[in-house]
Design a protein around this motif. Sequence first.
Motif, PDB file in Angstrom:
ATOM      1  N   PRO A  45      -0.988  -9.119   7.035  1.00  0.00           N
ATOM      2  CA  PRO A  45      -0.326  -8.158   6.170  1.00  0.00           C
ATOM      3  C   PRO A  45       0.606  -7.243   6.913  1.00  0.00           C
ATOM      4  CG  PRO A  45      -2.481  -7.379   6.710  1.00  0.00           C
ATOM      5  CD  PRO A  45      -2.291  -8.663   7.466  1.00  0.00           C
ATOM      6  N   SER A  46       1.095  -7.669   8.071  1.00  0.00           N
ATOM      7  CA  SER A  46       1.758  -6.737   8.962  1.00  0.00           C
ATOM      8  C   SER A  46       3.027  -6.153   8.403  1.00  0.00           C
ATOM      9  CB  SER A  46       2.049  -7.396  10.300  1.00  0.00           C
ATOM     10  OG  SER A  46       2.852  -8.521  10.105  1.00  0.00           O
ATOM     11  N   ASN A  75      -0.747  -1.413   8.799  1.00  0.00           N
ATOM     12  CA  ASN A  75      -0.951  -2.843   9.047  1.00  0.00           C
ATOM     13  C   ASN A  75      -0.493  -3.236  10.439  1.00  0.00           C
ATOM     14  OD1 ASN A  75      -2.164  -3.834   6.669  1.00  0.00           O
ATOM     15  ND2 ASN A  75      -0.252  -3.568   5.571  1.00  0.00           N
ATOM     16  N   LEU A 102      -7.693  -9.622   8.351  1.00  0.00           N
ATOM     17  CA  LEU A 102      -6.423  -8.949   8.116  1.00  0.00           C
ATOM     18  C   LEU A 102      -6.080  -8.925   6.635  1.00  0.00           C
ATOM     19  CD1 LEU A 102      -4.419 -10.476  11.101  1.00  0.00           C
ATOM     20  CD2 LEU A 102      -5.443  -8.207  10.956  1.00  0.00           C
ATOM     21  N   GLY A 151      -5.435  -5.585   4.743  1.00  0.00           N
ATOM     22  CA  GLY A 151      -4.148  -5.327   4.092  1.00  0.00           C
ATOM     23  C   GLY A 151      -4.317  -5.013   2.619  1.00  0.00           C
TER      24      GLY A 151
END
Length: 1616
Positions: A456-457, A512, A1221, A1225
Amino acid sequence: MAANWHIPTWIQGTQVVLDQPTFASHSMYMGINLVNEHHETWNESLAYPAGAAVVSAVLLSLQLISRAPPVQRLYAKLTGAEVSAKQGEDVEAAGNSGERPSHITQLGGPVIFAFKVTRLLSSVALLALSITSLAINGDEDDDEYFHDSRWVAFGLIGVYIYASLLAFVSVITHFSLSTLAARHAAFVLLVTWGVYFYRDAWPLATFTLQPRDAAEGLFLWLKFAVLTVAAIIVPIFSPRAYTPVDPKDPMSEANPEQTASIFSMSMYTFLDGIIFKAYRMPHLPWDELPPLADYDYAKNLVSRSFPHLDPFKVFKRHHIFFGIMKVFRAEYLLLSVLLLIRVAATFASPIGIYRLLQYLETGKDSAGVRPWVWISWLFLGPVFGAMAIQFYIFNTTHMLVQAEAIITQLVFDHSLRIRMKSETSQSPAGSRASTAVHTPDNASIAEVTDAEQGSPSRSNENGSEDETVHASTASTTSATTTKKGSDTKKTEEKLATPGSGPPTGNLIGRINNLVTTDLNNLVDGRDFLFIVLYAPAQIIIAIIFLYVILGWSAFVGMAAMLLLFPIPGYIASMIQGVQTEKMKKTDARVQDVTETMNVIRMIKLFGWEPKVADQLAGKREDELKYIWKYKVLELINGNINYVIPIVTMVATFVTYTVFMGRELTASRVFSSMSVFDVLRDQLHTVFSLVPSMIQAKVSLDRITEFLHETELLDEFADKDAESTELVIPPRTTENDVIGIRQAAFTWSNTNDGSVTPGPSRRNFTLRIEEEVIFKRGKVNIIVGPTGSGKTSLLMALLGELHYIPAGPDSFVSLPRAGGVAYAAQESWVQNETIRDNILFGAPYDEDRYNKVISQCALKRDLSLFDAGDATEVGEKGLTLSGGQKARITLARAVYSSAEILLLDDVLAALDVHTSRWIVDNCFKGELLRGRTVLLVTHNVAMASPIAEYVVSLGTDGRIVSQGTLSKVLAKDKKLLEELAEEREELKKASNEVDPVAINEEAAPPATDGKLVVAEEIAEGHISWPALRLYLSGMGGAHSFLFWLAVVGFLVICEFMGVFQTYWLGYWAQQYEDHDQAEVKVFFYLAVYITLLVVAITVYCSSFLVYLFGSLRASRIIHKTLVQSVLSSTLRWLDKTPTSRIITRCTQDIQCIDGPLANHLGWVIELSVSMLMKFLAVISFSPIFTIPGAIVAAIGGWCGQIYMKAQLSVKREMSNARAPVLGHFGAAIAGLTSIRAYGAQDRFRKESYRRIDRYVRAGRTFYNLNRWVSIRIEALGALFAACLAAYLVYGSHARAANTGFSLNMAVGFSAMILWWIRILNEFEVNGNSLERIQQYVTIEQEPKATVDGVPPAYWPASGSMRVEKLSARYTPDGPRVLHEISFEIKAGERVGIVGRTGSGKSSLTLALLRLIFTEGKVYYDGIATDSVNLDALRSNITIIPQVPELLSGTLRQNLDPFTQYDDAVLNDALRAAGLFSLQDESDEGRITLDSPISSGGSNLSVGQRQILALARAIVRQSKLLILDEATSAIDYETDTIIQNSLRKELGSDVTILTIAHRLQTIMDADKILVLDAGHIAEFGSPSELLKNEKGMLRGLVDESGDKDALYAMASAAAPSG
């Protein structure tokens, strides 16, 4: 000076210094004649065990006293700590079933018990042997010396009695005391063994010494053997007993690591089971991995680390680095020790080679230690060094996985306290609110890409759930936009409303990034000890070593190195600059690829594939140009780093021979070469680690800033005394009231409420000047214009805003005792099944659940999914439309047992019919009866029947009016006008031809609900077709010549490298054969330098040829992949997630550009190098051909076993990391919902569970590397040691040749591991090749041919003739069109109508040949199946319901390939009607330079349709297909579009309109009525209406505007 290197330093100055042979005269002791004065030494040495026993007894007494309950209570009283559990309690063995375990089980099991018994028996045996020995020797003499020796013997007997008692206690007592006694016994016995080894074993390794106690004869070696068993074998091989972290919660099954013996931990044999199991299975599943150790469980990691890291538990603020160091202080201390051991072991080989060669040069006369000792050093040194460095990596990777878990959880926990607010105003002034449904097709780039990766960066585009209008999609509610100012108001909302959005996008993106990018940076920078400890220690010892054997010439070499040191630094800075530019070019290409793949359907519809492919190829060339520059600079840097140590070595040797006038012997040459290699490695280490250290520091700073600087909710924020007095805690007196009195609310505590609302979101203030109290048990609606703060009012009640009381009576109250549910406007879903999203942790009640499904209009949607409510929704609801997400979010709130429901514009994303159903069935239904509902809505008309209390807000964030609907309307004339217009819109929308049945009966689930098509995962090795794709791309048309050049140049280079080493030895040999004056130093130097220059030149040639080939392969593969995807069928695109395609074109291509090319190059280079070194070894020792082959075979076998296991576990690790993640996120995006529902603890526990799953796979993955590394390094060291033994004892080679052979053997041994590692990496990266290969062989549309190019004039008109056209979506699927035939003349306007499923969309796709067709279609006289697809589609323009746009400027959207000038584009915009929607004076008016966000999400659907129409006008197509938008577009915009279609297009342009509303087409020239894929009717409207049984007549008669439609048809009928 050289003599100091005879023996290890710990022996120097204790027993023997070999330069001083005085020890040869030392006498023996223990009942043997004593003839000199040094007997006291031996007396004292045998007294050491007694001293150790006394120390042990004292320490043991202190430990037992400290465990006494009174002492424990006193300690607890003094420190405030809790009294620990009784020390005497047994720790029950893991897996007991409630019954008290047996004594053996309590002590750790039968194996441990057997080892304890063995120690006891050994101790008793030693006692018996000592007594017997004393008895035999004690009566022989009464000399006073023997009187002393008797006391020493008694002392040893006492030691063995003490050790036996301790061993006995360890066998019979409970666990904790047994462990303590065993440790003390081991210590005492080890000291005793050390003394005997020093006295009696070490002298055997020398030429000059004899065992001190040899007179004891057999007794001595019996004692020594038994002592070795007790002191060495038992402690090293005995398993450790499992000790739980929490005695109250032991594990049912311990991890093998927790019970492994010292030997098993050193050699990683505890992994044998998992390694061989993985080797035997096709794929090792996660369930088969070793269980997680309890100290790795997330809950235990949190309890261990948070007291040092969590800002709410750390009293003194400090940088997170110091907190991490406190958490891992013991580990870092151990790592420091291990690195120092590694440093010492590194020099074992140079010292061993030096002493061996010196022995060969001078014979044993000058040698004090036997050669086999130094040979054993060549084996034991590397093995102990390998053990140290592997245990170092074992611990760092353990810490790495733990730190990932800890920091992820730390950031997650802290995020639950922060205020979700926007950091910056991200929307441009001219942007528009999105009214598009976020479907998988038009979702933002970041969402799609990251959903596939589980990362989810970059989820800041659509990640927030608090947006007020961002997702007002396709609904009647957006019809509230009135005249020209409607879109401007939307813009203001995006800018002015706190949390509108992307409001929290920046913050969510940053959070994130902390657990993705920043965490990766920390992992990469974890080895800072290498720079602060390892490298300096290596360099210092290297300099000392060189000084010892080469004198002050070593300092000349160091000076040369220091002078050359800045050059690599300068090159590195150049590399950094090129890397920055390269990343920009890569980003540009990735952005274009991502954009292209997101709108690939549009590209196919418009026939843009060739132009898009060319555009991407241009971007690719820019990127490859910088990759070339980067690689060339890397080559230069690598050569400089290679040359610097050689220059240092040459300068040293020249100084030593020419200026110091000394002889350069083989022993000095080859041992110093090894040390110069060490220096070169340190150079590489420092230069490679420093950038990652800097990056890690920046990331640590970012995490620290987040923990300490991010604004928190009021309940968590620190307040000073003054502000605390001003705040009256909410809900103290008004405990049952829902409302606010006399307070202001801001989105940031930096805003005191005094700033007037303006264009900046962060300065918005909601002001409640009197009070607003909502009705309990009723439906309350909150209305107001865009940007008035409706969402802010809900957020204020939830405690999300900063509360500023106006006086002592102020309060904000939301009773939470009965539960609160919240449905955000930007619908928030988790990556779970639909059912799990609705239940949200609540127990399943089938009856209630079915009612919720029905009332929230989800029955039909569930019937469309094969798996029904078991369908996974994907990351951010990827598989759902915006309306489906909104209804699932509503269903979650309705299903919950909460008494109070806060619903934020849940109708915004729904069409009219669905909204009406929900109002009638859900809001008026039994499930909401008696519950308090606060509904924010734009659509007052729709919500008015249920509104029992209305609160109206003004644009200034103040309450305008409140009360019943009639009371509010009486005060608010503007609201009254909007209500009237909305009712007209509702009436218009109700006349749709094909409304979808809201709640058809759901079909039973048919599948497991997994997303789309499961991605193929290749098992085992990289396939030959994939490898051939790359290798043939590298070789091009002349593959043989290419590979001959690459490998041939490398062979020459490596041969030169081997010959350089030989030449140095040959040079040194001249000093043995000739007088020093006769040796021509500069001749040998010149030859050496010539060899060096030739080697570097041919290496560069090989590198550049290889680089050219790898870039050619990268170019070809990228081009092939892009063309393959662009040429694929619509069917393939429909079943393949866009994110998966994007991953192929971005991540996988980047892997091929970098890691894959690098690793293949290294594999080839290492293979050639190893082969040359091996050939060099066997050229001098042919007998070693077979051992060398055996070593290579065993190494290869170990590598195969390892790779099989590693690939499986790595896949499981990746699969386990993504959910961590993903959950993180999703939770961050839904923080407001989580806090509103009070679900923080449940999300924490879920986070723990997912982290545990990842840690279990991660630990195993990293440990597998240790297993193979230690074995390969030991194998290599054994090979080198065996060769040394053969050269010393088995052959009569000269020192120079021996040194050369050993140098080659050591180099060969060191390379085996790297070869296996890099080959493994190449295979792992080859997965990217496999993935691309899969997409190169997908089904394709027909390729363009020369015969398919139409005449230049075509099409001259828009005439179309269709003959017996049939169509199907798959070659063997059912027909969706059945032999339809019709003819349309140029310039006619034809409406296409029919109910849902009649084939309207299929006809469009069939005309464009996007699906499988039979029959003929003639466009301007030419059959379309004889024309190339790009030519056909580029001459037909389609305007879909929700057109897709590219990110960039409006100009780029109208003219993506810069074919027209601005005048043409502006004329098209004017003709399309855009300028009639906006004034020239509008500050936010749309111009050619206006930015368009991805998918056009910052524009309304109406605006997008106008731009799509302008694009059609620019293209000047003779055939236009319009899929008419329905209620998503307001009346004014709709009128403008229809007028433009009628007036602005050429008279020869044919228009096909797929109609959803009859008003649109009743004035058309002809109407085509479809029914189930057949033509039901075709003719002019007036003709068709005359047919009383006709379908059109039936549709018109059903309509509410029957008379108006008849009038339209009559007016449009041709006169006469």
